[in-house]
Design an enzyme around this catalytic site. Structure first.
Site, PDB file in Angstrom:
ATOM      1  N   TRP A 114       0.822  -1.217   0.000  1.00 22.09           N
ATOM      2  CA  TRP A 114       0.000   0.000   0.000  1.00 22.09           C
ATOM      3  C   TRP A 114       0.855   1.266   0.000  1.00 22.09           C
ATOM      4  O   TRP A 114       0.546   2.234  -0.699  1.00 22.09           O
ATOM      5  CB  TRP A 114      -0.980  -0.012   1.181  1.00 22.09           C
ATOM      6  CG  TRP A 114      -2.059  -1.027   0.967  1.00 22.09           C
ATOM      7  CD1 TRP A 114      -2.245  -2.191   1.662  1.00 22.09           C
ATOM      8  CD2 TRP A 114      -3.081  -1.014  -0.047  1.00 22.09           C
ATOM      9  NE1 TRP A 114      -3.306  -2.884   1.150  1.00 22.09           N
ATOM     10  CE2 TRP A 114      -3.848  -2.200   0.113  1.00 22.09           C
ATOM     11  CE3 TRP A 114      -3.428  -0.128  -1.071  1.00 22.09           C
ATOM     12  CZ2 TRP A 114      -4.924  -2.501  -0.717  1.00 22.09           C
ATOM     13  CZ3 TRP A 114      -4.514  -0.435  -1.895  1.00 22.09           C
ATOM     14  CH2 TRP A 114      -5.244  -1.602  -1.711  1.00 22.09           C
ATOM     15  N   ASP A 203      -0.976   6.388   6.867  1.00 20.29           N
ATOM     16  CA  ASP A 203      -2.133   5.608   6.418  1.00 20.29           C
ATOM     17  C   ASP A 203      -2.494   4.647   7.551  1.00 20.29           C
ATOM     18  O   ASP A 203      -1.736   3.732   7.864  1.00 20.29           O
ATOM     19  CB  ASP A 203      -1.737   4.840   5.139  1.00 20.29           C
ATOM     20  CG  ASP A 203      -2.841   3.920   4.641  1.00 20.29           C
ATOM     21  OD1 ASP A 203      -3.880   3.797   5.323  1.00 20.29           O
ATOM     22  OD2 ASP A 203      -2.658   3.306   3.565  1.00 20.29           O
ATOM     23  N   LYS A 228     -12.530  -1.213   7.226  1.00 19.75           N
ATOM     24  CA  LYS A 228     -11.778  -2.290   7.883  1.00 19.75           C
ATOM     25  C   LYS A 228     -12.266  -2.505   9.305  1.00 19.75           C
ATOM     26  O   LYS A 228     -12.317  -3.617   9.789  1.00 19.75           O
ATOM     27  CB  LYS A 228     -10.292  -1.953   7.945  1.00 19.75           C
ATOM     28  CG  LYS A 228      -9.718  -1.450   6.672  1.00 19.75           C
ATOM     29  CD  LYS A 228      -9.314  -2.579   5.778  1.00 19.75           C
ATOM     30  CE  LYS A 228      -8.585  -2.024   4.579  1.00 19.75           C
ATOM     31  NZ  LYS A 228      -8.737  -2.860   3.419  1.00 19.75           N
TER      32      LYS A 228
HETATM   33  C1  LIG Z   1      -3.397   0.015   4.354  1.00 19.56           C
HETATM   34  C2  LIG Z   1      -4.328   0.315   3.221  1.00 19.56           C
HETATM   35  N1  LIG Z   1      -4.249   1.512   2.613  1.00 19.56           N
HETATM   36  C3  LIG Z   1      -5.054   1.839   1.593  1.00 19.56           C
HETATM   37  C4  LIG Z   1      -6.003   0.961   1.131  1.00 19.56           C
HETATM   38  C5  LIG Z   1      -6.876   1.359  -0.018  1.00 19.56           C
HETATM   39  O1  LIG Z   1      -8.129   1.627   0.473  1.00 19.56           O
HETATM   40  P1  LIG Z   1      -9.418   1.759  -0.440  1.00 19.56           P
HETATM   41  O2  LIG Z   1      -9.732   0.415  -0.976  1.00 19.56           O
HETATM   42  O3  LIG Z   1     -10.426   2.273   0.547  1.00 19.56           O
HETATM   43  O4  LIG Z   1      -9.109   2.745  -1.498  1.00 19.56           O
HETATM   44  C6  LIG Z   1      -6.165  -0.277   1.754  1.00 19.56           C
HETATM   45  C7  LIG Z   1      -7.201  -1.213   1.285  1.00 19.56           C
HETATM   46  O5  LIG Z   1      -7.272  -2.357   1.560  1.00 19.56           O
HETATM   47  C8  LIG Z   1      -5.299  -0.613   2.823  1.00 19.56           C
HETATM   48  O6  LIG Z   1      -5.399  -1.790   3.433  1.00 19.56           O
END
Ligand SMILES: Cc1ncc(COP(=O)(O)O)c(C=O)c1O
Length: 369
Positions: A114, A203, A228
């Site tokens: 990510w 994040d 989540k």
């Molecule tokens: C740590 C992390 N950051 C960002 C995201 C991306 O999130 P989204 O699917 O809400 O765009 C996720 C999605 O699983 C994630 O686990």
């Protein structure tokens, strides 16, 4: 009602049954208005009062100081990969208008898929130069996996960057920064604290509201999708220090990349997160989850509960390792409380493990490839 299973899905994830039952009522009649939550105006006094309460639950439970605003938006973590780069580059442009794009550096700490994606998006958008302050793959067992948080000596931060970005819990890879400041796998806050207002971005998508956030007040932006831990997809929560809520149009006049209004933190702040129609239902369910969490004792309660859960799971995985049937993927000290990533060893064993788990009412265990 069909019986509910134990859902291990990383996100969307399981929600408390009591909340879902309350939300089912809310779909028919939101807080005695005679209008269902999916039908009520986001500008009605009942809904605006609800969103204010949601904000105060987050502020109280996470101990968010008055220097930081809590904003709600959409587009998930992925939209924030773009919004963060754009808003913080605009801030940097206003602070240092004379710098060329190449002199405007964005520091990314890459410890999983990510944070890697976030850095790639910043590179794609331009307006500054992406510096990978750390790539943990170099320190992995096989030289190519995200399986660790490297020692503090390996970070290479820039001077006065537009942002310093890290992902607290890498959902896919199961790698997490330690919350214990004395641990070698904690985020190296001491290396970035150079006085002034730190453009530190985190994040928290996959661990938001599961335990307190260390050094919260030192962050410029913390963001998380709701799906989540606290609600359905469609709601993104931002905790933004007020100096990062800047006039993006003034920055654009100085040469910064224009920021779409829906992504500008100033738009969200000025409109009290109601610039356009928000995901009313997701906000409602998140509000119910956090009201319940408050009744249960807030993040102290969840921290203790999640610690015990992680200890239990890892104890079993360790036992499995001793018997040669399971294998941890993440190096000791870097493993996530939230996503325990392991391999089931042996031909066809993973499939048998998943089928066995399903017979016991456990689903969503299969991880990323
Ligand atoms: C740590 C992390 N950051 C960002 C995201 C991306 O999130 P989204 O699917 O809400 O765009 C996720 C999605 O699983 C994630 O686990």
């Amino acid at each position: 009602m069909a019986s509910r299973v134990v859902n291990f899905g990383a996100g969307p994830s399981a929600l408390p049954q009591s909340v879902l039952e309350e939300a089912a009522q809310g779909l028919l009649d939101f807080n005695g208005t005679g209008i269902g939550i999916a039908e009520i105006s986001h500008r009605s006094k009942e809904f605006t009062s609800f969103i204010t309460t949601l904000e105060s639950h987050i502020r109280t439970q996470l101990d968010v100081p008055p220097t930081h605003s809590i904003l709600f938006t959409q587009g998930g973590g992925s939209a924030q990969f773009s919004a963060i780069a754009l808003n913080l580059l605009a801030r940097h442009r206003l602070l240092y208008p004379q710098l060329s794009d190449d002199e405007r550096v964005l520091d990314y700490v890459v410890t999983g898929s990510w944070s890697k994606k976030a850095a790639e998006e910043a590179r794609r958008l331009g307006g500054g130069r992406v510096n990978i302050a750390l790539d943990s793959r170099k320190y992995s067992k096989d030289g190519k996996s995200f399986d660790n948080i490297p020692p503090h000596s390996e970070y290479a931060f820039s001077n006065d960057p537009a942002l310093i970005y890290y992902c607290e819990n890498e959902t896919v890879d199961g790698v997490e920064f330690s919350h214990d400041d004395t641990a070698p796998t904690a985020f190296p806050y001491h290396l970035v604290q150079k006085g002034g207002l730190l453009p530190l971005v985190a994040d928290y998508s996959s661990s938001f509201m599961s335990r307190p956030i260390p050094h919260l007040a030192e962050h410029a932006v913390i963001f998380a999708g709701a799906q989540k831990n606290i609600g359905p997809a469609g709601l993104t929560i931002l905790i933004v220090r007020q100096d990062c809520i800047v006039d993006v149009d003034a920055a654009a006049k100085l040469g910064a990349t224009p920021v779409p209004l829906t992504m500008s933190y100033k738009t969200l702040f000025d409109s009290k997160s109601l610039y356009n129609t928000p995901s009313v239902l997701a906000i409602y369910i998140a509000g119910l989850v956090l009201a319940r969490s408050s009744e249960l004792g807030g993040l102290k309660y969840y921290e203790e509960l999640n610690k015990r859960k992680a200890e239990k799971v890892y104890a079993v995985v360790l036992k499995g390792e001793e018997h040669g049937i399971l294998q941890r993927k993440v190096q000791p000290g870097s493993a996530s409380w939230m996503n325990a990533v392991f391999t089931v060893l042996g031909d066809g064993a993973e499939q048998r493990f998943l089928e066995g788990a399903e017979k016991e009412g456990m689903k969503g265990l299969k991880g990323h490839r």
